[in-house]
Design a protein around this motif. Structure first.
Motif, PDB file in Angstrom:
ATOM      1  N   UNK A 156       0.820  -1.193   0.000  1.00 17.27           N
ATOM      2  CA  UNK A 156       0.000   0.000   0.000  1.00 17.27           C
ATOM      3  C   UNK A 156       0.858   1.247   0.000  1.00 17.27           C
ATOM      4  N   UNK A 157       0.295   2.362   0.428  1.00 19.87           N
ATOM      5  CA  UNK A 157       1.010   3.645   0.377  1.00 19.87           C
ATOM      6  C   UNK A 157       1.527   4.069   1.739  1.00 19.87           C
ATOM      7  N   UNK A 158       2.794   4.480   1.774  1.00 11.04           N
ATOM      8  CA  UNK A 158       3.416   5.050   2.963  1.00 11.04           C
ATOM      9  C   UNK A 158       3.985   6.399   2.568  1.00 11.04           C
ATOM     10  N   UNK A 159       3.738   7.416   3.373  1.00 10.92           N
ATOM     11  CA  UNK A 159       4.210   8.759   3.056  1.00 10.92           C
ATOM     12  C   UNK A 159       5.520   9.064   3.781  1.00 10.92           C
ATOM     13  N   UNK A 160       6.502   9.552   3.033  1.00 10.07           N
ATOM     14  CA  UNK A 160       7.798   9.900   3.610  1.00 10.07           C
ATOM     15  C   UNK A 160       7.860  11.390   3.925  1.00 10.07           C
ATOM     16  N   UNK A 161       8.540  11.719   5.016  1.00  7.69           N
ATOM     17  CA  UNK A 161       8.797  13.112   5.366  1.00  7.69           C
ATOM     18  C   UNK A 161      10.113  13.171   6.123  1.00  7.69           C
ATOM     19  N   UNK A 162      10.666  14.376   6.248  1.00  4.97           N
ATOM     20  CA  UNK A 162      11.941  14.544   6.942  1.00  4.97           C
ATOM     21  C   UNK A 162      11.742  15.191   8.297  1.00  4.97           C
ATOM     22  N   UNK A 163      12.515  14.724   9.290  1.00  7.01           N
ATOM     23  CA  UNK A 163      12.520  15.303  10.630  1.00  7.01           C
ATOM     24  C   UNK A 163      13.963  15.641  11.010  1.00  7.01           C
ATOM     25  N   UNK A 164      14.176  16.102  12.230  1.00  5.63           N
ATOM     26  CA  UNK A 164      15.515  16.455  12.709  1.00  5.63           C
ATOM     27  C   UNK A 164      16.222  17.378  11.728  1.00  5.63           C
ATOM     28  N   UNK A 165      15.504  18.431  11.325  1.00  8.39           N
ATOM     29  CA  UNK A 165      16.037  19.432  10.403  1.00  8.39           C
ATOM     30  C   UNK A 165      16.527  18.806   9.101  1.00  8.39           C
ATOM     31  N   UNK A 166      15.814  17.793   8.662  1.00 11.95           N
ATOM     32  CA  UNK A 166      16.124  17.195   7.380  1.00 11.95           C
ATOM     33  C   UNK A 166      17.100  16.049   7.411  1.00 11.95           C
ATOM     34  N   UNK A 167      17.533  15.626   8.616  1.00 13.52           N
ATOM     35  CA  UNK A 167      18.546  14.570   8.703  1.00 13.52           C
ATOM     36  C   UNK A 167      17.950  13.159   8.750  1.00 13.52           C
ATOM     37  N   UNK A 168      16.665  13.044   9.071  1.00 18.72           N
ATOM     38  CA  UNK A 168      16.052  11.711   9.193  1.00 18.72           C
ATOM     39  C   UNK A 168      14.765  11.640   8.371  1.00 18.72           C
ATOM     40  N   UNK A 169      14.581  10.534   7.657  1.00 20.37           N
ATOM     41  CA  UNK A 169      13.357  10.298   6.915  1.00 20.37           C
ATOM     42  C   UNK A 169      12.500   9.290   7.673  1.00 20.37           C
ATOM     43  N   UNK A 170      11.205   9.566   7.764  1.00 18.16           N
ATOM     44  CA  UNK A 170      10.284   8.669   8.451  1.00 18.16           C
ATOM     45  C   UNK A 170       9.160   8.262   7.507  1.00 18.16           C
ATOM     46  N   UNK A 171       8.517   7.141   7.831  1.00 21.67           N
ATOM     47  CA  UNK A 171       7.419   6.620   7.029  1.00 21.67           C
ATOM     48  C   UNK A 171       6.145   6.600   7.868  1.00 21.67           C
ATOM     49  N   UNK A 172       5.097   7.223   7.376  1.00 21.46           N
ATOM     50  CA  UNK A 172       3.836   7.313   8.105  1.00 21.46           C
ATOM     51  C   UNK A 172       2.735   6.591   7.339  1.00 21.46           C
TER      52      UNK A 172
END
Length: 212
Positions: A156-172
């Protein structure tokens, strides 16, 4: 990790994270199905989870002992690729590698030292980088899509975004779980059948029985 096994893992993960409601493939549970063993035999995976390069990881006793004798890590890195996220000019792209013990928790071409007590049948030393299956899992291209559509594996679909001022990518997930780890509890015929999903803070999100 063989492509067939990766596909099986991703299909199982899909049932755990794509939808908290019951469907024909999965059955939701109210609490964890099994011990995550992160305080004992698999404690080195805590280090993997803390790395900014880690998006989320898939682990568990069946993967170590009964399937392909290794764990699977979705990671991110600078450079270019088909999937990823950006924030304030910073970009990270989706990749993956495998883990085979305390001395094999980061990507390497030749210095992965497997732990034979935890991961039997593994080569003593070598690479833990993707093989030919990379093209099927990640895909070719450099379009920087922030939604990973792994429908071929049932993910299915997982949305990626960046945290820690752009140093880490997470999947929601669509249900709002920022996935940190997936613990495979049981397998059937070489494929995960029961797994528990936790978020980035170690909070339990859902547990699923697949193919019941």
């Amino acid at each position: 990790m063989a492509l067939r096994t990766i596909s099986a893992v991703l299909l199982a993960v899909a049932s755990a994270i794509r939808n908290p409601e019951l469907d024909t493939l999965s059955e939701a549970r109210e609490g964890p199905h099994c011990d995550d063993e992160l305080s004992n035999r698999y404690s080195f995976m805590n280090e993997v989870g803390k790395m900014d390069s880690t998006v989320f990881y898939i682990y568990g006793k069946p993967m170590a002992e009964q399937m392909k004798n290794q764990f699977f890590v979705f990671s991110s890195e600078p450079g270019k690729g088909k999937y990823g996220a950006k924030l304030d000019g910073k970009k990270r792209y989706l990749n993956y590698y495998v883990v085979k013990g305390q001395n094999c928790i980061t990507p390497t071409k030749k210095d992965c030292v497997a732990d034979p007590a935890l991961f039997p049948k593994q080569s003593a030393k070598g690479s833990n980088l993707p093989g030919a299956g990379w093209y099927a899992i990640i895909g070719m291209g450099s379009g920087m899509y922030d939604t990973y559509d792994a429908s071929a594996y049932g993910l299915g679909s997982i949305s990626f975004s960046l945290t820690k001022e752009g140093e880490k990518m997470v999947a929601t997930t669509s249900s709002g779980c920022v996935v940190g780890r997936v613990n495979v509890c049981e397998e059937k015929n070489g494929s995960p059948s029961i797994m528990d999903v936790y978020d980035q803070d170690g909070v339990f999100c859902s547990s699923q029985t697949v193919g019941k």
